[in-house]
Design an enzyme around this catalytic site. Structure first.
Site, PDB file in Angstrom:
ATOM      1  N   HIS A  83      52.890  29.244  58.078  1.00  0.00           N
ATOM      2  CA  HIS A  83      54.193  28.508  57.847  1.00  0.00           C
ATOM      3  C   HIS A  83      55.302  28.633  58.600  1.00  0.00           C
ATOM      4  CE1 HIS A  83      55.260  31.492  54.615  1.00  0.00           C
ATOM      5  NE2 HIS A  83      56.507  31.073  55.011  1.00  0.00           N
ATOM      6  N   ASP A 219      47.346  32.164  54.948  1.00  0.00           N
ATOM      7  CA  ASP A 219      48.664  31.783  55.499  1.00  0.00           C
ATOM      8  C   ASP A 219      49.034  32.836  56.818  1.00  0.00           C
ATOM      9  OD1 ASP A 219      51.283  30.915  56.219  1.00  0.00           O
ATOM     10  OD2 ASP A 219      52.155  31.049  54.164  1.00  0.00           O
ATOM     11  N   SER A 645      58.554  36.454  54.576  1.00  0.00           N
ATOM     12  CA  SER A 645      57.350  35.626  55.125  1.00  0.00           C
ATOM     13  C   SER A 645      56.850  36.231  56.473  1.00  0.00           C
ATOM     14  CB  SER A 645      57.645  34.131  55.281  1.00  0.00           C
ATOM     15  OG  SER A 645      58.080  33.624  54.052  1.00  0.00           O
TER      16      SER A 645
END
Length: 724
Positions: A83, A219, A645
């Protein structure tokens, strides 16, 4: 007296069983190092941060200003979340080469894809410069004068502090302005896409599973840093070469078990752990509900279009994910704050704080803080709500208004600085808008506008509503704007911007889309922003004094960490399951079996690639299985937030074991209140990453770059070979 003091300390500074907190890596020696070793860490603080020798910090750059990444090979191979790389992956995707759907893997350096404008930033050195930044501020009476002096000191120090010519100095505030740290950084601007799994792996579960455990998402994406021939930062050039890092992370194949030590290194964006109860109550009762409703309306419109049109799905995939991310986070945050009784706990902390202030004889210095918090938060409430409405609707989620707002800035440039400034800004705006219109669909935006402008007209306090939106026919206004406004088309907009300043402004004044954007912006900037700014300045000053009091009245070994501010931090904890509700317990690791249990053929969230199904059916897991099962994700007690992240999850010996990408929904309130019972971060198991690269994609060239180790056995694997 002792009881009151103990109550205050336990309430204000819970020990969190040596977990929780986001710590400055240059200041780990002492309490933090002791705690980490008690949790099982085998490294020293200098292994994590060292100015004179390579250390973990040299392998963890800030990825494009918003995420974290880690270097995993001596050739500058960079790992981050799918992402985090999503916008870049999308930019290279077309209907013919849909990397979002199919994935992408470069088999050689020549196949790696450039990404103009993308950068990664390494921290070279961190120094405390509090004294220099605050010099000359103590005698100033007004808060505004103090802040101006601080900014002048920061500007001067940033220019004069020693650094290399290719480096940059950045100064950040900590503890609400009670401490300032200077970061010497290096920013690399030639970053190329190397590999990405398809979204059915990298985004598996999509918005349904976002912020949720159990999770089964791969991810991750791979990039590479390129440098000039001297290994220094450089703009993109075919002559650039793969970057040779000061340090890169070895990768452990031994996996994780419950209670294993975990260290997450990264750039957490923003937390507000020391807010007063009145502020938290305002967030829960007023601000979050308004923002949730706005984004909920926008998401429903976009989802309907994306499900029926593949081109729109590609155009809006990244935007939808961005909007949905914090929409769901705010929902979980509000629920978590209520469930954990955070407001009541903070009120109890504040009661104990008042008693502690009195007992310390500090009432004249600190006794005013909490009453003034109540006063100013009450005054700022309608302005804060209006501000959120403006940014969420006019500046974020209605694209026509967002474009219009950029043009308003163009008009202001002319009024404030003249023709030359106008033309320069116009030249800068056009390339940005060209990129915007690439992923713009008039029909989608029209329906979003219709829903959100109705929310704006009915939700914002009436005194802050432009005249043009009072008592409006929403359908008629929407139809007129999207039929007549040039802002719905790049070609029409280019025509609108042709000519000198007077010609352009004359045309803009007749465009219904622009005039509405102008009315909304003018009302906000004249009626909301000035008062909000003044009240917020007073609140910031109180928050600084509150933080100063907490630091002063606590013992030296109290676990008081600075709020996150997008600077490099360390958070440590353990692999740990949790019990989110009565009779429900979650294990800390998920496996590929869970992917197949969620599998829904041709569903955009839960489809599974045929190759992955085949590998699962054959149990063809290579070197990456754990007792015959393939690990996918795991959770830990590390205190993370947005910006973490892509952060590396590191074991006790400094090896990479996972990749942080999310938090559990029950614990999203950790930005405001960390509860060790339910706050968990979610990580991709590095063995799943390697499995996808190796067995799914067959990208042996990438596996061969990495150093794969078995720390529990004390050896490297034979497959670890550096590509020439």
């Amino acid at each position: 007296m002792k009881y009151i003091k103990l109550l205050f300390l336990l309430a204000a500074f819970p020990l969190f069983a040596q977990q929780g907190g986001m710590w400055i890596p240059s200041l780990l020696e002492g309490m933090n190092e002791k705690e980490m070793k008690e949790l099982g860490m085998q490294m020293s603080a200098k292994d994590i941060y060292d100015v004179n020798n390579s250390s973990l910090k040299d392998a963890v750059p800030h990825f494009n200003g918003g995420c974290t990444s880690e270097v995993i090979s001596p050739k500058g191979l960079l790992l981050t979340n799918h992402h985090c790389g999503y916008g870049m992956i999308q930019s290279h995707s077309t209907l013919e080469n849909d990397y979002l759907t199919d994935g992408f893997w470069a088999r050689s350096f020549d196949e790696e894809l450039p990404n103009p404008g993308v950068s990664v930033t390494f921290i070279v050195k961190i120094d405390d410069v509090t004294q220099q930044v605050l010099e000359g501020t103590h005698t100033l009476a007004s808060e505004e004068a103090k802040q101006q002096k601080i900014q002048a000191n920061i500007s001067s120090l940033s220019k004069t502090y020693p650094k290399e010519s290719w480096q940059e100095n950045r100064i950040k505030t900590f503890y609400e302005g009670n401490q300032y740290m200077l970061f010497v950084v290096e920013t690399f601007k030639d970053i190329r896409l190397v590999g990405t799994p398809p979204s059915s792996i990298g985004k598996f579960g999509s918005d349904t599973d976002n912020w949720v455990w159990p999770r089964h998402t791969g991810d991750f994406s791979l990039f590479r840093i390129y440098a000039d021939k001297n290994n220094r930062p450089a703009e993109y050039s075919k002559d650039n070469v793969p970057y040779t890092p000061k340090h890169y992370l070895p990768i452990s194949l031994d996996g994780v078990s419950e209670d294993d030590f975990t260290l997450v290194f990264g750039f957490p964006g923003r937390t507000q752990e020391y807010l007063p109860a009145v502020a938290v109550e305002q967030i829960v009762e007023e601000l979050n509900p308004a923002k949730i409703a706005i984004r909920d309306a926008a998401l429903k419109v976009q989802d309907e279009f994306m499900r029926s049109d593949q081109q729109i799905k590609i155009q809006y995939a990244s935007k939808y994910a961005r909007i949905a991310n914090y929409w769901k986070k705010w929902i979980g945050e509000s629920q978590g704050l209520k469930k954990s009784n955070a407001i009541a706990i903070k009120k109890a902390q504040e009661k104990a704080f008042i008693e502690s202030v009195k007992k310390a004889g500090k009432s004249n210095e600190y006794g005013h803080i909490l009453p003034e918090f109540d006063k100013y938060y009450k005054e700022i409430a309608p302005y804060a709500l209006s501000r959120d409405y403006f940014f969420e609707i006019a500046n974020r989620n209605v694209e026509l208004l967002t474009i219009g707002y950029q043009l308003v800035q163009l008009e202001l440039a002319y009024k404030n600085k003249g023709e030359q400034s106008f033309m320069a800004r116009k030249d800068n705006i056009l390339p940005r808008l060209t990129s915007t219109y690439k992923n713009y669909n008039k029909n989608v935006d029209e329906k979003v506008f219709e829903k959100l402008i109705d929310i704006y007209a009915s939700g914002i306090p009436e005194e802050f509503l432009p005249e043009s939106l009072k008592n409006i026919d929403v359908e008629a206004v929407t139809s007129k704007i999207y039929t007549e406004s040039a802002l719905t088309s790049l070609e029409k907009l280019k025509s609108l911007l042709e000519g000198d300043a007077n010609e352009v402004l004359e045309k803009l004044s007749k465009d219904p889309g622009y005039t509405l954007a102008y009315d909304i912006a003018k009302t906000y900037h004249t009626k909301v922003e000035p008062t909000y700014y003044q009240l917020d300045l007073q609140i910031q000053a109180l928050q600084r004094d509150y933080m100063k009091a907490l630091l002063e009245l606590s013992p030296k070994d109290a676990r008081i960490f600075p709020d996150a501010n997008s600077t490099l931090r360390v958070t440590y904890g353990k692999v740990k399951g949790y019990d989110p509700k009565d009779a429900v317990s979650y294990e800390p690791v998920t496996y590929l079996e869970g992917v197949m249990e969620k599998y829904v053929p041709e569903d955009y969230e839960f489809d599974v690639p045929e190759k992955l199904i085949e590998l699962y059916n054959n149990k063809d897991y290579g070197d990456y299985a754990d007792n015959g099962k393939l690990p996918v994700n795991f959770i830990g007690t590390n205190h993370t937030t947005g910006g973490n992240s892509g952060s590396p999850a590191i074991d006790a010996n400094g090896n990479l074991i996972g990749l942080n990408f999310d938090r559990v929904w029950e614990g999203t309130m950790s930005d405001i209140y960390y509860d060790p019972a339910i706050c968990r971060n979610i990580m991709v198991d590095i063995r799943y990453v390697l499995f996808i690269i190796d067995k799914y994609a067959g990208a042996d060239n990438l596996i061969g770059e990495m150093t794969l180790v078995h720390p529990k056995k004390g050896k490297k694997t034979k497959r670890s070979k550096v590509r020439k």
